[in-house]
Design an enzyme around this catalytic site. Structure first.
Site, PDB file in Angstrom:
ATOM      1  N   LYS A   1      20.197  11.591   9.979  1.00 13.99           N
ATOM      2  CA  LYS A   1      21.151  10.950  10.885  1.00 13.99           C
ATOM      3  C   LYS A   1      20.762  11.174  12.351  1.00 13.99           C
ATOM      4  O   LYS A   1      20.872  10.257  13.179  1.00 13.99           O
ATOM      5  CB  LYS A   1      22.553  11.487  10.613  1.00 13.99           C
ATOM      6  CG  LYS A   1      23.107  11.068   9.261  1.00 13.99           C
ATOM      7  CD  LYS A   1      24.464  11.684   9.003  1.00 13.99           C
ATOM      8  CE  LYS A   1      25.006  11.240   7.635  1.00 13.99           C
ATOM      9  NZ  LYS A   1      26.303  11.832   7.315  1.00 13.99           N
TER      10      LYS A   1
ATOM     11  N   PRO B   1      13.899  12.085  -1.031  1.00  8.81           N
ATOM     12  CA  PRO B   1      13.733  10.626  -1.154  1.00  8.81           C
ATOM     13  C   PRO B   1      12.354  10.259  -1.685  1.00  8.81           C
ATOM     14  O   PRO B   1      11.419  11.069  -1.653  1.00  8.81           O
ATOM     15  CB  PRO B   1      13.915  10.124   0.289  1.00  8.81           C
ATOM     16  CG  PRO B   1      14.542  11.251   1.028  1.00  8.81           C
ATOM     17  CD  PRO B   1      14.104  12.500   0.361  1.00  8.81           C
ATOM     18  N   PRO B   2      12.183   9.020  -2.156  1.00  7.46           N
ATOM     19  CA  PRO B   2      10.866   8.582  -2.645  1.00  7.46           C
ATOM     20  C   PRO B   2       9.825   8.587  -1.529  1.00  7.46           C
ATOM     21  O   PRO B   2      10.131   8.318  -0.364  1.00  7.46           O
ATOM     22  CB  PRO B   2      11.129   7.145  -3.117  1.00  7.46           C
ATOM     23  CG  PRO B   2      12.602   7.047  -3.306  1.00  7.46           C
ATOM     24  CD  PRO B   2      13.219   7.980  -2.325  1.00  7.46           C
ATOM     25  N   GLY B   3       8.582   8.909  -1.904  1.00  5.40           N
ATOM     26  CA  GLY B   3       7.477   8.829  -0.960  1.00  5.40           C
ATOM     27  C   GLY B   3       7.317  10.022  -0.045  1.00  5.40           C
ATOM     28  O   GLY B   3       6.539   9.966   0.908  1.00  5.40           O
ATOM     29  N   THR B   4       8.030  11.129  -0.317  1.00  2.00           N
ATOM     30  CA  THR B   4       7.938  12.297   0.565  1.00  2.00           C
ATOM     31  C   THR B   4       6.930  13.330   0.068  1.00  2.00           C
ATOM     32  O   THR B   4       6.850  14.429   0.611  1.00  2.00           O
ATOM     33  CB  THR B   4       9.321  12.961   0.730  1.00  2.00           C
ATOM     34  OG1 THR B   4       9.910  13.139  -0.564  1.00  2.00           O
ATOM     35  CG2 THR B   4      10.236  12.092   1.572  1.00  2.00           C
TER      36      THR B   4
ATOM     37  N   SER C   1      31.293  10.461   5.274  1.00  2.00           N
ATOM     38  CA  SER C   1      30.856  10.920   6.598  1.00  2.00           C
ATOM     39  C   SER C   1      31.315  10.006   7.714  1.00  2.00           C
ATOM     40  O   SER C   1      30.910  10.176   8.853  1.00  2.00           O
ATOM     41  CB  SER C   1      29.332  11.044   6.633  1.00  2.00           C
ATOM     42  OG  SER C   1      28.726   9.789   6.448  1.00  2.00           O
TER      43      SER C   1
ATOM     44  N   THR D   1       5.407  14.660  -5.872  1.00  2.00           N
ATOM     45  CA  THR D   1       4.420  14.699  -6.959  1.00  2.00           C
ATOM     46  C   THR D   1       3.081  15.242  -6.472  1.00  2.00           C
ATOM     47  O   THR D   1       2.439  16.055  -7.155  1.00  2.00           O
ATOM     48  CB  THR D   1       4.229  13.292  -7.544  1.00  2.00           C
ATOM     49  OG1 THR D   1       5.502  12.791  -7.968  1.00  2.00           O
ATOM     50  CG2 THR D   1       3.285  13.315  -8.720  1.00  2.00           C
TER      51      THR D   1
END
Length: 781
Positions: free
Chosen positions: A726, A361-364, A683, A367
Site C-alpha cells: 500500500k 504473490p505470484p512471481g516473487t 481496510s 520456487t
C-alpha cells in the site's frame, strides 16, 4: 359403474402385484386363496388381487394389505402336487379395497373401481386426440427400441403394441412387460394420474435401455478380454516349453536377481522381510503373467527406494550465503532463516529439520529460492506440484489391490531423488482441494508433522518411510485456504512484493543476462538503460513479482534480434525515449493524487494479488429519504465497513454541527470508480467514514493524504495487512501523507528506508485523529 361398489372374492398375494393389461400366473397354497379362486370360477371368473405389505405374514388381516389392487379374470387353473394350484389371470382394472365383507371360508371384499384421471391443467391436453395419438406413438417407438435390445420379449408383444391406440392401454401394457420389483409395480398400480404414469413409464423404458446398453458393452469387453487372456496364456505356455527345451528360465533368473538385490540393499529388517515375502509370491505365481507382473512392479519399486541412502550435505555456511546472495536479490528474511538452519545443522550434526512455507504473490521467486537452497545445501531437489490435487491417494498412494496401483507422490519423489534427505518442494499447497475420495489436507498433516513423519506409511509400499530428514519447503500464494492444523506445522515466511528498486536490480543482475542468453544475444549487441527498466516496471507491468517484467525484456530481445538480422545493426541501446518502439503504448497508469482539495473525495489504499493500489472513494449527498447507495462492485466486508462508518458519523453528528434530520432527509451515495473490478477487504473503513463526514459537513479533504484502516462503531481504528504494498502504491501516486493504524507501527520499523523515504507516515488510533489530519486546512510542509 366406476363409483359403484362390487363384491368380489379376494386373494392376498405375497411379493406380487398384478397390473391391468397384464397376463401372469402365480401359485396358491393357502386354503382361503384356493377357496376364493374356486368361488370366482363358479360365477363370472372375476377376482380381486391385492398385495400384502409384508411377505412373511401367513394369515393377513385387512391392515396387512395395500388399499389398491387389480380386478382380474381367472383364465386357467392347473393342479400341482401338494394341494397347490397354479392360476393364470389377466389384469383388467385398478380397484380400491373399501372393506373386507367376510374372511371365512375365503376373503370376500367390497371394492370400488378407480378411474384414471388427470390434473385440471392437463385435461385440455388429453382431450385433444392428436396429443394422445402423439404420446402413444412416442411411447410405441421408445418401447420398440427397447425390444430390439431385449430379445427375451416375445414377438407377439410387438404385434400387440402396434395395434394399441389408447394411451391408458399402451401405458399399462408396457408397464406389465417391464422388469420391476413388486414394490415399484405397486407404485405404478397406485398411480391414477394417467399423464404422471405415462412420464414414469417412459423414464423407466429409457433407463432400462441404458442398463441393457451398459450390460451389452460390458459383456463385449469381458469376451474380448477372455479371448485375449486365453491367447496370451497359450503363447506363454508355448514360450515356457521352448525355454525349458533350451535350458533357460528368465523368471527364475529374475527372482534370483531380486534375492541378490535384497541382500545388497541397505534397509531395515522390516523392509527386507517384506521383500522376501513378495519374492516368494513372485516365484509361486510364475504361471500367471498378470499376477506376477503386479508383484514384479512392487518389488522393483521397493528396491529403488532410498531406504538408508543419504547424500553428503554442504555445511559451509559462507559458501551457502554467497550462493543465495548470488542468485537472489533481497529476500533477507528467507536467507537469514535458511542460514540459521544451516548453522544449527553444523553445530548439532542433526538438528530438527524445519518445514518452511514461503507465502507471497505470484512471481516473487518462491520456487526459485527453493531450488537455490537445494544447491546451497548440496541436496537433490525434487518438486511436487499440489495445484488441483483432490485425491488422498495422490499423497498416500493406492492400495495394491487396485488395478493400476502406484505409490503416492511423496514416495515417488523420494525414489526419483535416490536419497532419503533431499529438499522436497511442495508447490502451491494452498491450491489443494478435497472431494469424496478423501481429505488431501489430512494426508499432508502426517507428511509435514516432524513428530510422526519418521514412520510415514504409503498405502502401496505398506512399510514405513522415514521422512524426518527430508527438508520440506512449501509455497503458497495465500494462507487463507490452508487449514489451521496444517498451517500450524509449518514455519511461514512471507515474501512481499518487490519494490521498484528491487525489480530493477533483479532485472540487471538476473533477468537481462538470462534473456540475452536464451535469445542468442550478447551484452555488446543489446543494452537496456536503468530508466527504461524503471519505466517498464511502472507503466508496462503491474505485478508483485517479476514475471511480467521478464516477459517484457524477452519481447525487447526478440525485436532486437530481428533488427540485428534485417538491418545489420551491431549494437542496440534501449532507452526511456525509444522504449515505446519495442513495447508499444503504455499499458498501466497510476492514479495520481488530485491537484486540489475536494468535498466527499478521499484516497484509500488497497492490497491486490499483484501489489498495492490506490482507491478513490467518492460520496455524494442528495435530498431523499435516508437511503444508502453502494456502487462499484463492493464485497460484503466493504459494505459492512460503509454502514459502520455511517453509524459512527451519525453518533457524533451533534458534536460536529450536523443537523439531526440530515440523515433522514438525505440519501448518501458511496461509489468507488472502476466499477467492473470487484473490491473487498477490511481496510477501507476510515476512508469511507472520512468521505461521508466530508460530504455531510461540506468540509474539503486534503488531496495529498491517503489512508488505510478499519473502523469500529465507536470510532477505533483497527490494524490492516499488506502495508508495504500500500505504501508503494501511495508513493507512485504522488501521495505525501499516509494515515495508518497505530498497531501497524511495528510493520514500518521492519521496512527499508527506500519504501518510506519521501512519505510522512502518521499513525492514528481513533477516527477523531483521522479527521483532524484529513480535513486540516494547513498544508503540511
Amino acid at each position: 359403474m366406476e363409483n359403484e361398489l362390487m363384491s368380489l372374492p379376494m386373494v392376498a398375494l405375497r411379493g406380487l402385484a398384478v397390473l391391468p393389461e397384464q397376463v401372469t400366473h402365480f401359485d396358491v397354497s393357502r386354503e382361503k386363496s384356493v377357496q376364493a379362486i374356486t368361488q370366482a370360477m363358479k360365477k363370472d371368473q372375476k377376482i380381486f388381487l391385492v398385495m400384502q405389505k409384508e411377505v412373511e405374514v401367513e394369515e393377513p388381516k385387512e391392515s396387512d394389505l395395500y388399499r389398491i389392487g387389480c380386478i382380474a379374470t381367472v383364465k386357467q387353473i392347473v393342479k400341482l402336487p401338494g394341494n397347490m394350484k397354479r392360476v393364470l389371470v389377466s389384469g383388467e382394472q385398478r380397484a380400491g379395497l373399501s372393506w373386507i365383507e367376510s374372511e371365512e371360508p375365503y376373503f370376500q371384499a367390497a371394492v370400488k373401481i378407480l378411474p384414471d384421471f388427470c390434473k385440471p391443467e392437463d385435461r385440455e391436453l388429453l382431450e385433444n386426440p392428436i396429443n394422445e395419438e402423439g404420446m402413444v406413438r412416442g411411447l410405441r417407438e421408445l418401447f420398440r427400441d427397447y425390444m430390439s435390445k431385449n430379445p427375451k420379449l416375445a414377438k407377439e408383444l410387438a404385434m400387440m403394441i402396434e395395434e394399441i391406440k389408447s394411451l391408458r392401454v399402451m401405458v399399462d401394457t408396457i408397464a406389465a412387460n417391464l422388469p420391476m420389483d413388486y414394490e415399484d409395480t405397486q407404485k405404478v398400480l397406485e398411480e391414477q394420474d394417467i399423464l404422471q404414469r405415462y412420464e414414469d413409464i417412459s423414464l423407466r423404458v429409457v433407463n432400462e435401455m441404458r442398463v441393457l446398453s451398459v450390460k451389452e458393452e460390458l459383456q463385449k469387453k469381458v469376451k474380448e478380454r477372455v479371448d485375449k487372456n486365453q491367447r496370451e496364456y497359450i503363447l506363454r505356455e508355448e514360450m515356457k516349453l521352448i525355454r525349458e527345451e533350451l535350458g533357460e528360465d528368465t523368471l527364475q533368473t529374475d527372482a534370483e536377481e531380486f534375492e541378490q538385490a535384497v541382500k545388497d540393499l541397505d534397509a531395515s529388517c522390516e523392509v527386507k522381510e517384506k521383500l522376501a515375502k513378495e519374492i516368494k509370491r513372485f516365484k509361486s505365481q510364475m504361471a500367471s503373467p498378470a499376477e506376477s507382473g503386479v508383484v514384479r512392479t512392487y518389488i522393483e519399486t521397493m528396491l529403488e527406494m532410498p531406504w538408508n541412502k543419504k547424500c553428503e550435505e554442504n555445511l559451509d555456511i559462507k559458501a551457502a550465503k554467497e550462493k543465495l546472495d548470488e542468485e537472489h536479490y533481497g529476500l533477507e528474511k528467507v536467507k537469514d532463516r535458511i542460514l540459521e538452519f544451516l548453522a544449527v545443522r553444523i553445530l548439532t550434526s542433526k538438528g530438527q529439520t524445519p518445514i518452511l512455507c514461503l507465502a507471497g504473490p505470484p512471481g516473487t521467486g518462491k520456487t526459485s529460492i527453493a531450488r537455490s537452497l537445494a544447491e546451497a545445501l548440496g541436496r537433490p531437489y525434487v518438486r511436487i506440484s499440489l495445484g488441483g490435487v483432490r485425491d488422498e491417494a495422490e499423497i498416500r498412494g493406492h492400495r495394491k489391490t487396485y488395478v493400476g496401483a502406484m505409490p503416492g507422490r511423496i514416495a515417488t519423489a523420494l525414489r526419483n531423488a535416490k536419497v532419503k534427505n533431499p529438499l522436497m518442494l511442495l508447490d502451491e499447497i494452498d491450491k489443494v482441494s478435497n472431494d469424496y475420495k478423501g481429505d488431501t489436507f489430512s494426508a499432508l498433516l502426517e507428511v509435514l508433522d516432524s513428530e510422526q513423519n519418521d514412520k510415514f506409511r504409503d498405502h502401496y509400499l505398506e512399510v514405513p518411510i522415514d521422512l524426518s530428514e527430508v527438508l520440506f519447503v512449501t509455497t503458497a500464494n495465500t494462507l487463507q485456504t490452508i487449514p489451521r492444523p496444517l498451517l500450524d506445522r509449518m514455519e511461514v515466511i512471507e515474501i512481499n512484493s518487490y519494490t521498484e528498486n528491487e525489480k530493477i536490480h533483479i532485472a540487471q543482475r538476473h533477468l537481462i543476462p538470462k534473456q540475452l542468453k536464451s535469445h542468442g544475444l550478447s551484452e555488446e549487441q543489446l543494452s537496456i538503460s536503468k530508466k527504461a527498466l524503471q519505466k517498464i516496471a511502472t507503466v508496462y507491468t503491474r505485478e508483485a513479482g517479476v514475471r511480467q517484467l521478464e516477459r517484457k525484456i524477452g519481447g525487447i530481445c526478440r525485436k532486437s534480434a530481428r533488427e540485428i538480422l534485417e538491418d545489420n545493426k551491431k549494437c542496440i541501446k534501449v532507452t526511456e525515449r525509444n522504449l515505446e518502439h519495442y513495447l508499444g503504448k503504455e499499458i498501466y497508469q497510476f492514479q495520481k493524487a488530485n491537484e486540489q482539495d475536494e468535498v466527499g473525495i478521499v484516497r484509500g489504499l488497497a492490497w491486490t494479488s499483484v501489489g498495492g493500489d490506490t482507491l478513490q472513494i467518492e460520496v455524494n449527498v442528495m435530498p431523499g429519504e435516508g437511503e444508502i447507495l453502494l456502487t462499484g462492485q463492493l464485497g460484503d466486508v466493504m459494505k459492512e465497513s460503509a454502514r459502520a462508518g455511517i453509524s459512527y458519523i451519525r453518533s457524533v453528528s451533534k458534536e460536529h454541527g450536523i443537523d439531526e434530520k440530515f440523515f433522514k432527509e438525505h440519501d448518501i451515495h458511496i461509489h468507488i470508480p472502476e466499477g467492473a473490478v470487484p473490491k473487498d477487504g477490511p481496510s477501507a473503513g476510515i476512508t469511507m467514514a472520512t468521505a461521508i463526514f466530508s460530504a455531510a459537513t461540506g468540509r474539503k479533504v486534503r488531496a495529498d493524504v491517503a489512508m488505510t484502516g478499519e473502523i469500529t462503531l465507536r470510532g477505533r481504528v483497527l490494524p490492516i495487512g499488506g502495508l508495504k504494498e500500500k505504501l508503494l502504491a501511495a508513493k507512485n501516486a504522488g501521495i505525501r501523507m499516509i494515515l495508518i493504524p497505530k498497531e501497524n507501527e511495528r510493520d514500518i520499523e521492519e521496512m527499508s528506508s527506500e519504501i518510506t523515504k519521501g512519505l510522512k507516515i502518521v499513525s492514528v488510533s481513533h477516527m477523531d485523529e483521522v479527521l483532524d489530519y484529513a480535513l486540516s486546512k494547513e498544508q503540511e510542509g
